[in-house]
Design an enzyme around this catalytic site. Sequence first.
Site, PDB file in Angstrom:
ATOM      1  N   TYR A   1      20.935 -20.753  -2.275  1.00  0.00           N
ATOM      2  CA  TYR A   1      20.315 -20.508  -0.916  1.00  0.00           C
ATOM      3  C   TYR A   1      21.122 -19.610  -0.210  1.00  0.00           C
ATOM      4  CZ  TYR A   1      16.635 -24.166  -0.929  1.00  0.00           C
ATOM      5  OH  TYR A   1      15.622 -24.805  -0.946  1.00  0.00           O
TER       6      TYR A   1
ATOM      7  N   GLU B   1       9.511 -32.000   1.754  1.00  0.00           N
ATOM      8  CA  GLU B   1       9.785 -32.346   2.965  1.00  0.00           C
ATOM      9  C   GLU B   1       8.860 -32.593   3.948  1.00  0.00           C
ATOM     10  OE1 GLU B   1      13.908 -29.761   3.927  1.00  0.00           O
ATOM     11  OE2 GLU B   1      12.021 -28.669   4.477  1.00  0.00           O
TER      12      GLU B   1
ATOM     13  N   HIS C   1       4.915 -29.295   6.328  1.00  0.00           N
ATOM     14  CA  HIS C   1       5.287 -28.155   6.881  1.00  0.00           C
ATOM     15  C   HIS C   1       3.692 -27.189   7.252  1.00  0.00           C
ATOM     16  CE1 HIS C   1       9.736 -27.683   6.428  1.00  0.00           C
ATOM     17  NE2 HIS C   1       9.454 -28.181   5.038  1.00  0.00           N
TER      18      HIS C   1
ATOM     19  N   ASP D   1       3.803 -22.185   6.877  1.00  0.00           N
ATOM     20  CA  ASP D   1       4.641 -23.070   7.352  1.00  0.00           C
ATOM     21  C   ASP D   1       4.822 -23.653   8.711  1.00  0.00           C
ATOM     22  OD1 ASP D   1       7.316 -24.749   7.468  1.00  0.00           O
ATOM     23  OD2 ASP D   1       7.849 -23.499   5.861  1.00  0.00           O
TER      24      ASP D   1
HETATM   25  C1  ACM Z   1      13.270 -26.347   0.875  1.00  0.00           C
HETATM   26  O1  ACM Z   1      14.242 -25.853   1.011  1.00  0.00           O
HETATM   27  N1  ACM Z   1      12.800 -27.236   1.710  1.00  0.00           N
HETATM   28  C2  ACM Z   1      12.400 -26.337  -0.396  1.00  0.00           C
END
Ligand code: ACM
Length: 755
Positions: free
Chosen positions: A420, A329, A266, A193
Amino acid sequence: MKVYYLIFSLLLMVGDEVFAQNNIVLKSENNIIPTPEFFTSERATKSKFKNIEFNTANLTAEELTVMQSWVDKLFDTKKNSEAPPLKVDFTPAKSAESSSDMYEIAFSSNTIHVKYTSEASKLYAVSSFLQLINQKDSALFISPFRLKDKANFSWRGLHLDVCRHFFSIDELKRFIDIMAFYKYNKFHWHLTDDQGWRIEIKKYPLLTEIGGYRDSTVNDHYSTIPRTYNVEKYGGFYMQEQVKEVINYAQARNITVIPEIEMPGHARAAIAAYPELSCTKQKLPVVGLWGVFDDIFCSNEKTINFLKDVLTEVADLFPSEYIHIGGDEAPKARWKACGVCQNNIKKYNLKDEHELQSWFIKQMDEFLTKKGKKIIGWDEILEGGLSPNATVMSWQGNQGGIQASQMGHDVIMTPVNFCYFDYYQADSRYEPLAIGGLVSLEKVYSFNPIPPEVSEENKKHILGAQANLWTEYIPTYDKVEYMEYPRALAMSQNLWSLNKTTYDDFIKAIVEKQSFVLKAFNINYSQSFARPALSSKAMQSGVRIYGNSPDNKGVEIDINESGNKEFISPIHKDSVDINRSNEAMRIYTITATENRLNTSSSTQFYLHKGIGLNVELLTPPHPSFSNNPKSMLVDGFKGIRQWSNRDWLGFNDGNIEFIVNLDENITYKKVSVGLLSDHSSWIHLPKEVMVYASNNGKKWEKIASEQVKSERVEIKLDKKTKKLKFVIVPFNKIPEVFNGAGYHPFTFLDELIFE
Ligand code: ACM
Ligand code: ZN
């Protein structure tokens, strides 16, 4: 073998009737997590044993080691006892159900007989029956039982981000061991990342030498202004030998390790090591801030080849058929300004940068498919066209999963609102810092991996689900466990169990059994689910305050300043009433204590002259921020900065209007309006608050017009009146420099304090 198995199955099938005649408990009151599909027990009878002895006939040495390690964690069997050993034997049973890891257990003649249909199901059986054994002094006790069980979903995963914070090999093993005990089978290892590259790649040593370390890390929540940094070098990485060690450790526990190599976004850690991989080729540091960054992998040939080299080493290292290539993202700003990327759009006849991202992912898909691997990507890989062999991990909600399944692709569900575990698990006032949001244990428990929109025919594409743990705000392994457990028990119910119990029964299982298991495994699990919550309701003459505890065993409410102590039991029936009065405002501390689990929470209560007044909302709040709308603004509890959708009313569609009907017996001198500013979440202060007065609700006189400069706006009330109308005017758009620029801002409102 086969005949024995058949008879065994028949016995289980008629089990209910046989046992019913003998007055034996039939309900699956076993507290096993995940709940087995079928279970009966003679609870009145208990047999006593001194220890557990596994018959090694059908066990590998490795399996025996894992089983014995679990026994050693759960029980202290070293002491001598007169009782015999509890024997365990394993018999294979060929079955069409081996793909769902079916197993059966019966207990007779001091022996637990396990019939297993797959290697994994041996350990599943052990995890289940170990949860039925109780230790008292030096002896083990178990009641006769029968159990039959199998998995509902084939993908039962937990994800861990080791980039934002780094965890040691020993910590990863602890993570994996307890996963296995709760019948998870996929460990998604997020290895690269912006803030760190964590896996050794022999061809590109700078990835870990430079990309494995950052110079600083942002303090507090990243939205805190001004930002400050801890300027210490931070990082680490795993050598390929260590990666193999983790893979083998997981394999011994039937867990597949799925590596994730993020692209094209990322990528800042990789770019810090090799700047030529980006569009600008500018030298940039490994980032010490959280978020989404513009500098991503370029689509040039060199970068594509670099990634293929990386994936070659990764594919050789990991036996998993799946490799996760990220895909989330990835801002397109750099690609828009890059000659090579724009040229690729033309060269490959693509419409835009989204199609270029699809092309990018497709290169990796083709490359890995040739190596006999399959790719997984986050749901953004749907944008610009889905690569032919890709499995989609649906995180932004259900939509990506629904769409991919309609296209005939496999899907792993991980929608942020349920899965999450970096989100708060309870009231943020009492929780350690988290990224935001609220995914309570109960919310996790309510999750069904198959979205209702998925057709019968496409259900087969939903392989299962997983919970994700991003570690921006999780610097220690202790906190990993705190965020993961007990929510991972709820997720395991959703993924494994074909006989999922009610939430109340699940809580009972935690209180009566799983808290013991988690302690025995030395897991720093959270008890926040047991913390009683205070809620309130506006009444004619004040508010009624309720204490709610998760296991409905009664809550004691203590009101600090008045010394007033009330016992409320059972909850949901009784309550404490606090009446409005004409006196000056007083602040109390209300503490709710749940006696059984010994957890409590305290909240400041503002006893002001407006408590419980009748509020008519002329503008409805946004559905996501509309909790308790009649009482919210006058319930005596102020919304807090670490907001959740529980304690603010949120609006995002033009002016906000509401009327407050005043109490004629009270003299009002002023009122203040509570507002919130949190730019990172699109919540902005409004422009203006206007107040009108009326005695009949028809003719209104403007009495105040205040420009908003802070989170509390005061309005003087000079004249006696019956009604006040508030008109709150937000700005039309979020200004250019902020998150969500150009969109309507949110206005968050809470307590109106009347004095
Ligand atoms: C993520 O939470 N960006 C996969
Ligand atoms: Zn480029």
